[in-house]
Design a protein around this motif. Sequence first.
Motif, mmCIF file in Angstrom:
data_model
loop_
_atom_site.group_PDB
_atom_site.id
_atom_site.type_symbol
_atom_site.label_atom_id
_atom_site.label_comp_id
_atom_site.label_asym_id
_atom_site.label_seq_id
_atom_site.Cartn_x
_atom_site.Cartn_y
_atom_site.Cartn_z
ATOM 1 N N PHE A 126 0.803 -1.213 0.000
ATOM 2 C CA PHE A 126 0.000 0.000 0.000
ATOM 3 C C PHE A 126 0.843 1.273 0.000
ATOM 4 C CE2 PHE A 126 -2.283 3.354 2.304
ATOM 5 C CZ PHE A 126 -3.416 3.475 1.522
ATOM 6 N N GLU A 127 1.735 1.425 0.957
ATOM 7 C CA GLU A 127 2.502 2.664 1.077
ATOM 8 C C GLU A 127 3.373 2.901 -0.147
ATOM 9 O OE1 GLU A 127 2.049 4.954 3.173
ATOM 10 O OE2 GLU A 127 0.694 3.870 4.500
ATOM 11 N N HIS A 128 3.978 1.848 -0.652
ATOM 12 C CA HIS A 128 4.827 2.000 -1.834
ATOM 13 C C HIS A 128 3.992 2.378 -3.053
ATOM 14 C CE1 HIS A 128 8.325 1.626 -4.307
ATOM 15 N NE2 HIS A 128 7.842 0.631 -5.014
ATOM 16 N N ALA A 129 2.811 1.786 -3.169
ATOM 17 C CA ALA A 129 1.913 2.116 -4.275
ATOM 18 C C ALA A 129 1.529 3.596 -4.232
ATOM 19 C CB ALA A 129 0.663 1.237 -4.214
ATOM 20 N N VAL A 130 1.244 4.103 -3.043
ATOM 21 C CA VAL A 130 0.883 5.512 -2.894
ATOM 22 C C VAL A 130 2.070 6.407 -3.239
ATOM 23 C CG1 VAL A 130 0.137 7.284 -1.263
ATOM 24 C CG2 VAL A 130 -0.902 5.011 -1.192
ATOM 25 N N ASP A 131 3.259 6.027 -2.804
ATOM 26 C CA ASP A 131 4.455 6.819 -3.121
ATOM 27 C C ASP A 131 4.662 6.920 -4.628
ATOM 28 O OD1 ASP A 131 4.998 7.246 -0.456
ATOM 29 O OD2 ASP A 131 6.510 5.659 -0.304
ATOM 30 N N ARG A 132 4.389 5.838 -5.321
ATOM 31 C CA ARG A 132 4.552 5.834 -6.774
ATOM 32 C C ARG A 132 3.559 6.793 -7.442
ATOM 33 N NH1 ARG A 132 6.033 1.668 -9.845
ATOM 34 N NH2 ARG A 132 3.882 1.344 -10.524
ATOM 35 N N VAL A 133 2.312 6.769 -6.977
ATOM 36 C CA VAL A 133 1.312 7.685 -7.528
ATOM 37 C C VAL A 133 1.665 9.126 -7.186
ATOM 38 C CG1 VAL A 133 -1.109 8.383 -7.440
ATOM 39 C CG2 VAL A 133 -0.512 5.955 -7.525
ATOM 40 N N ARG A 134 2.156 9.352 -5.987
ATOM 41 C CA ARG A 134 2.520 10.724 -5.594
ATOM 42 C C ARG A 134 3.634 11.262 -6.489
ATOM 43 N NH1 ARG A 134 3.337 9.733 -0.747
ATOM 44 N NH2 ARG A 134 1.269 10.347 0.009
ATOM 45 N N ALA A 135 4.634 10.447 -6.743
ATOM 46 C CA ALA A 135 5.733 10.882 -7.607
ATOM 47 C C ALA A 135 5.232 11.162 -9.024
ATOM 48 C CB ALA A 135 6.827 9.819 -7.624
ATOM 49 N N ARG A 167 -7.373 2.079 -1.642
ATOM 50 C CA ARG A 167 -6.267 2.466 -2.526
ATOM 51 C C ARG A 167 -6.652 3.649 -3.404
ATOM 52 N NH1 ARG A 167 -1.960 -1.142 -3.514
ATOM 53 N NH2 ARG A 167 -1.892 -2.804 -1.961
ATOM 54 N N LEU A 168 -7.830 3.621 -3.995
ATOM 55 C CA LEU A 168 -8.237 4.725 -4.854
ATOM 56 C C LEU A 168 -8.339 6.029 -4.066
ATOM 57 C CD1 LEU A 168 -10.929 3.007 -7.101
ATOM 58 C CD2 LEU A 168 -8.565 3.558 -7.695
ATOM 59 N N GLN A 169 -8.829 5.955 -2.844
ATOM 60 C CA GLN A 169 -8.889 7.158 -2.009
ATOM 61 C C GLN A 169 -7.494 7.700 -1.723
ATOM 62 O OE1 GLN A 169 -11.139 5.531 1.279
ATOM 63 N NE2 GLN A 169 -13.055 6.486 0.587
ATOM 64 N N ALA A 170 -6.556 6.795 -1.472
ATOM 65 C CA ALA A 170 -5.176 7.212 -1.211
ATOM 66 C C ALA A 170 -4.524 7.778 -2.465
ATOM 67 C CB ALA A 170 -4.365 6.033 -0.684
ATOM 68 N N TYR A 171 -4.830 7.209 -3.617
ATOM 69 C CA TYR A 171 -4.280 7.724 -4.876
ATOM 70 C C TYR A 171 -4.851 9.107 -5.171
ATOM 71 C CZ TYR A 171 -3.017 2.766 -5.493
ATOM 72 O OH TYR A 171 -2.533 1.498 -5.329
ATOM 73 N N GLN A 172 -6.116 9.301 -4.822
ATOM 74 C CA GLN A 172 -6.717 10.627 -4.951
ATOM 75 C C GLN A 172 -5.966 11.626 -4.081
ATOM 76 O OE1 GLN A 172 -11.123 11.225 -4.601
ATOM 77 N NE2 GLN A 172 -10.578 12.251 -2.692
ATOM 78 N N ASP A 173 -5.724 11.267 -2.833
ATOM 79 C CA ASP A 173 -5.022 12.153 -1.914
ATOM 80 C C ASP A 173 -3.586 12.406 -2.365
ATOM 81 O OD1 ASP A 173 -7.307 12.243 -0.389
ATOM 82 O OD2 ASP A 173 -6.614 10.758 1.080
ATOM 83 N N ALA A 174 -3.017 11.450 -3.100
ATOM 84 C CA ALA A 174 -1.648 11.599 -3.594
ATOM 85 C C ALA A 174 -1.577 12.457 -4.851
ATOM 86 C CB ALA A 174 -1.046 10.224 -3.872
ATOM 87 N N GLY A 175 -2.737 12.865 -5.388
ATOM 88 C CA GLY A 175 -2.733 13.807 -6.487
ATOM 89 C C GLY A 175 -3.248 13.319 -7.816
ATOM 90 N N ALA A 176 -3.735 12.074 -7.895
ATOM 91 C CA ALA A 176 -4.247 11.571 -9.173
ATOM 92 C C ALA A 176 -5.460 12.372 -9.621
ATOM 93 C CB ALA A 176 -4.615 10.098 -9.048
ATOM 94 N N ASP A 177 -5.569 12.583 -10.937
ATOM 95 C CA ASP A 177 -6.680 13.353 -11.498
ATOM 96 C C ASP A 177 -7.897 12.495 -11.812
ATOM 97 O OD1 ASP A 177 -5.219 15.930 -11.833
ATOM 98 O OD2 ASP A 177 -3.987 14.697 -13.168
#
Length: 270
Positions: A126-135, A167-177
């Motif tokens: 989970f955390e690594h997946a979010v880091d990837r989306v954030r980058a 995961r989708l909520q976290a990806y949203q918070d990480a900046g995904a459009d």
Amino acid sequence: MTQTEKALSFRALHQRAGAFIIPNPWDAGTARLLAHLGFEALATTSAGFAASLGRRDYNVNRDEVIAHIATISAATLLPVSADLENGFGDDPEFVAETIRLAAASGVVGGSIEDSTRNAGQPIYDFEHAVDRVRAASEAARALSFTLTARCENYLVGRTDIKDTIKRLQAYQDAGADVLYAPGLATKEEIGAVVSSVDRPINVLAGLPGMEWNREELAAMGVKRISIGSGLARAAFSAFFRAASEMHEQGTFTFAQNTLMLSEIGKMFPE
């Protein structure tokens, strides 16, 4: 249309009422045919492109994909979003560089998956997946690039709607459009995802048993509808059936229902 104009046009499609279909060409010819039909944006397909090279999906490297999406983008005035698989690497900075290379190729959007391609651990932690989306998101923001974050749970057999939403909520918070969980197959699953986030949702249509049309999906709150490898599968299936008829029966009835090359040529720009 400049790349900036394409980028603005693509974003606007996600902001207007209703849902739009973003079909998936696999070469310049199919991109131009789709533009001729009046679609407003296109998305590439990793599986369709791999098949056109005689390979299985996920057997094309980053350099090949970047060259491919540049060809698709140059073939049409429509905005193009690229299937960038998992970014072609594990490291967040490598994924960010994939976004920068994609934008430089001419596309105005792209998707990043959380699939590892590792059968033993098919989804990133989970955390690594979010880091990837954030980058990826940070790189995308600097480039007027629309980033779609994909949760691949359902495509690898993890039909866990709670984890998918988390995961989708976290990806949203990480900046995904845009958010995308390919494989959702019921109205309840789609509704649960739509109601849990505040980003446009892409749904993969054309799955077995999925019979909803654009209007019905829009009523569920879906904003974007893609077909993935669906058009490529339709084309390869027609080719296979025609070739099988010739080989097995020695007949050519398939040709009675095809377009003439003169008709196809009229759909391409001068």
